[in-house]
Design an enzyme around this catalytic site. Structure first.
Site, PDB file in Angstrom:
ATOM      1  N   LYS A  57      -2.927  -2.599  10.642  1.00  0.00           N
ATOM      2  CA  LYS A  57      -2.665  -2.587   9.298  1.00  0.00           C
ATOM      3  C   LYS A  57      -2.699  -3.586   8.221  1.00  0.00           C
ATOM      4  CE  LYS A  57       1.598  -2.500  13.293  1.00  0.00           C
ATOM      5  NZ  LYS A  57       1.344  -1.217  13.122  1.00  0.00           N
ATOM      6  N   LYS A  65      13.571  -1.886  12.032  1.00  0.00           N
ATOM      7  CA  LYS A  65      12.683  -1.939  12.243  1.00  0.00           C
ATOM      8  C   LYS A  65      11.947  -3.530  11.741  1.00  0.00           C
ATOM      9  CE  LYS A  65       7.573   0.055  12.986  1.00  0.00           C
ATOM     10  NZ  LYS A  65       7.462  -0.364  14.368  1.00  0.00           N
ATOM     11  N   HIS A 113      -0.047  -7.333  19.819  1.00  0.00           N
ATOM     12  CA  HIS A 113       0.011  -7.269  18.980  1.00  0.00           C
ATOM     13  C   HIS A 113       0.692  -8.684  18.438  1.00  0.00           C
ATOM     14  CE1 HIS A 113      -0.322  -3.508  20.006  1.00  0.00           C
ATOM     15  NE2 HIS A 113       1.136  -3.251  20.636  1.00  0.00           N
ATOM     16  N   ASP A 131       3.793  -5.810  26.843  1.00  0.00           N
ATOM     17  CA  ASP A 131       3.669  -4.507  26.504  1.00  0.00           C
ATOM     18  C   ASP A 131       3.124  -5.550  24.793  1.00  0.00           C
ATOM     19  OD1 ASP A 131       3.582  -1.475  25.582  1.00  0.00           O
ATOM     20  OD2 ASP A 131       5.624  -1.827  24.360  1.00  0.00           O
ATOM     21  N   ASP A 164      -6.484  -2.848  19.433  1.00  0.00           N
ATOM     22  CA  ASP A 164      -4.925  -3.086  18.775  1.00  0.00           C
ATOM     23  C   ASP A 164      -4.562  -2.855  17.796  1.00  0.00           C
ATOM     24  OD1 ASP A 164      -2.753  -4.806  18.521  1.00  0.00           O
ATOM     25  OD2 ASP A 164      -3.303  -6.356  19.692  1.00  0.00           O
ATOM     26  N   HIS A 165      -3.938  -2.008  17.246  1.00  0.00           N
ATOM     27  CA  HIS A 165      -3.746  -1.024  16.363  1.00  0.00           C
ATOM     28  C   HIS A 165      -2.831  -2.003  15.167  1.00  0.00           C
ATOM     29  CE1 HIS A 165       0.667  -0.245  17.669  1.00  0.00           C
ATOM     30  NE2 HIS A 165       0.775  -0.551  16.821  1.00  0.00           N
ATOM     31  N   LYS A 215      13.628  -4.407  21.391  1.00  0.00           N
ATOM     32  CA  LYS A 215      13.271  -2.518  21.548  1.00  0.00           C
ATOM     33  C   LYS A 215      14.542  -2.969  20.677  1.00  0.00           C
ATOM     34  CE  LYS A 215       9.933  -0.964  22.849  1.00  0.00           C
ATOM     35  NZ  LYS A 215       8.383  -0.108  22.649  1.00  0.00           N
ATOM     36  N   GLU A 264      12.150  -3.593  16.959  1.00  0.00           N
ATOM     37  CA  GLU A 264      12.404  -2.476  16.760  1.00  0.00           C
ATOM     38  C   GLU A 264      13.166  -2.110  17.449  1.00  0.00           C
ATOM     39  OE1 GLU A 264       8.087  -0.108  18.651  1.00  0.00           O
ATOM     40  OE2 GLU A 264       8.103  -1.681  19.016  1.00  0.00           O
ATOM     41  N   LYS A 317      -4.831  -0.420  24.483  1.00  0.00           N
ATOM     42  CA  LYS A 317      -4.136  -1.491  25.588  1.00  0.00           C
ATOM     43  C   LYS A 317      -3.407  -0.432  26.445  1.00  0.00           C
ATOM     44  CE  LYS A 317       0.530  -2.485  23.515  1.00  0.00           C
ATOM     45  NZ  LYS A 317       1.126  -1.494  23.676  1.00  0.00           N
ATOM     46  N   ARG A 366      -7.082  16.721  31.084  1.00  0.00           N
ATOM     47  CA  ARG A 366      -6.601  17.018  32.821  1.00  0.00           C
ATOM     48  C   ARG A 366      -6.560  18.275  32.327  1.00  0.00           C
ATOM     49  NH1 ARG A 366      -6.008  13.673  36.375  1.00  0.00           N
ATOM     50  NH2 ARG A 366      -5.981  11.498  35.722  1.00  0.00           N
TER      51      ARG A 366
END
Ligand code: BG6
Length: 504
Positions: free
Chosen positions: A194, A357, A252, A247, A189-190, A352, A228, A160, A52
């Protein structure tokens, strides 16, 4: 699945919508850097950023290169930086403006293809909010940029979250499928980028000793934890509308569930693997409203202490209402109604601001018969467990019991550990390398298909309906730095089980 056998991607141009955003600087450019460094991207390659902000190509480049150096760190190779500088450009403007931005983009694509002698293979990365996906894709297609002619390919990667619920995901799929072929659509989907996630299939199907016991005859239950320690950072606005369930779970966590539970595919071809994953999603028993009350738990963190630091409550962070009911923790008991998994619950949880983690998949096996030990000092036998550690330390652990040396029979728990970094050295990766490379090769194995996305929402939507209808009680209900709300412990205690928080 080893597309890395092929040395380089096709020559192509990558167009990034949302080029001034966080994802582009934190993941996409660093991933491209590592791909180039390892020789996977050919010279005939260029990047066009679209955003933008009205920036010149020079301004964009100087910012992104500065960020890139920051992320790669002191080992940044100047040759690669120069390489990026030569082939990166930018165009900015209003995404809603049908004319200016998209005709600029078209001219820039033509110019770039000519300057770098790149055939017209193009992939578009939509690092933009989902409500813009079909709008932007439609404008690209309208300019003829989505059409595959003369053997050239055009592909579109969508970040996502893919929809907010079943209805919106269906609508998005149908809008995109009106514009594009399914094979041109890459829903990313990251988690599938992995290494340890990819290793689940090799571990299960590339070894003969695990698969025979990977079923209801031997497995007591499965626990999947995606914890996390971080909070929501600066993403309060997005997160407060999404919540932990949307989320993390239909994307995931369900990737981890399907790869753990699926049958062996007939090959590593994209559709063979995805068909088996899709079957698992279809086999997950839908939640009735009663099941939602009994088999799901939501939580929100209050203030607390993590790593000795005071942490604010979720309701105290920017862009979050002080009465927010958004969950920052979700736990579910999933039932997979198929022959292999009948009677084996899959407990999944994500949150969270948990103590650290930690992402892992734990397969807990049934107990061995005890009678042999009746007349010994052994009080009870522990169950065997296989833990697939996804992050931060990638590896696999087998827990079993051994005799404690001495004249009387006593047992103690011991571990057999495989640590990725010990065996293969440290690999630096953002998780996006493999996915970008696969898209350039046209391999969609590690991307989600429309039916998988919809099946995932079909499982999650009834939960959202009940959670929306019945406001959360007593939020915040867990302290930052704890393992989540007491109800989550009760969920397992009701089945005479408990979460394993100490499985390093
Ligand atoms: C993202 C979520 O998709 O995944 C974030 O939107 C979450 O909220 C992140 O923090 C977790 O990813 P990773 O790779 O750090 O486990």
């Amino acid at each position: 699945m080893d597309s890395t056998n092929q040395k380089q991607s096709d020559p192509c141009i990558m167009v990034i919508f949302g080029a001034t955003g966080d994802l582009t600087k934190r993941k996409l450019f660093p991933a491209l850097y590592y791909l180039r460094k390892d020789g996977f991207i050919p010279d005939k390659f260029a990047i066009i950023g679209v955003g933008r902000q009205e920036l010149s190509s020079e301004e964009f480049k100087s910012q992104i290169i500065k960020d890139l150096k920051g992320f790669v760190g002191k080992n940044t190779e100047s040759e690669i930086i120069d390489w990026f500088e030569e082939r990166t450009s930018y165009t900015g403007g209003d995404f809603d403006d049908d004319k200016a931005l998209f005709s600029d983009l078209k001219s820039l694509l033509e110019e770039t293809a000519e300057t770098h002698s790149i055939p017209k293979n193009i992939f578009f990365y939509m690092a933009i909010p989902p409500f813009l996906f079909s709008n932007v894709a439609a404008k690209v297609v309208k300019r003829g940029l989505g059409t595959e002619e003369e053997g050239y390919w055009r592909r579109f990667i969508f970040e996502k979250p893919f929809g907010r619920d079943l209805e919106s995901a269906k609508q998005l799929n149908s809008e995109l499928l009106d514009l594009l072929d399914e094979r041109q659509i890459y829903r990313i989907d990251h988690y599938l980028g992995k290494e340890t996630v990819q290793n689940i299939l090799v571990f299960r199907f590339g070894n003969s000793i695990f698969e025979p016991i990977w079923n209801r005859n031997y497995v007591d239950h499965v626990q999947i934890t995606v914890a996390e320690d971080l909070g929501v950072g600066t993403r309060g606005g997005y997160y407060n509308r999404a919540g932990a369930l949307r989320d993390m779970v239909p994307n995931h966590i369900f990737q981890l569930v399907t790869l753990t539970a699926m049958e062996p595919p007939v090959s590593f071809e994209a559709d063979a693997v995805r068909n088996e994953q899709a079957k698992i999603l279809r086999a997950v028993k839908p939640f009735s409203p009663e099941n939602v009350l009994e088999e799901t738990v939501r939580g929100q963190y209050g203030k607390g202490i993590i790593d000795g630091e005071n942490v604010r409550a979720y309701r105290e962070i920017e862009d979050v209402d002080e009465t927010s009911d958004t969950e920052t923790y979700a736990a579910l008991k999933l039932t997979i109604d198929n022959w292999r998994w009948a009677g084996v619950p899959f407990y999944v949880r994500t949150g969270k601001r948990m103590p650290r983690k930690h992402t892992s998949i734990m397969i807990q096996f049934k107990k061995a018969p005890f009678m042999l030990f009746q007349d010994t000092n052994v009080q009870h036998l522990r169950r065997n467990r296989i833990v697939l550690h996804i992050q931060p330390d990638e590896g696999i652990t087998l827990h079993f019991g051994a005799k404690i040396p001495g004249p009387v029979v006593q047992t103690g728990p011991v571990d057999m550990d495989f640590d990725y970094s010990d065996h293969f050295g440290e690999t630096i990766s953002t998780g996006y390398e493999r996915l970008l490379f696969d898209c350039m090769l046209g391999d969609a194995t590690l991307f989600q298909r429309a039916d998988m996305v919809e099946s995932s929402w079909r499982i999650v939507s009834p939960i959202l309906d009940v959670w929306n209808a019945i406001p959360a009680r007593a939020f915040p209900n867990y302290e930052a730095g704890s393992w989540g709300p007491a109800e989550a412990d009760e969920l397992l205690a009701n089945d005479q089980r408990s979460w394993k928080n100490d499985i390093d």
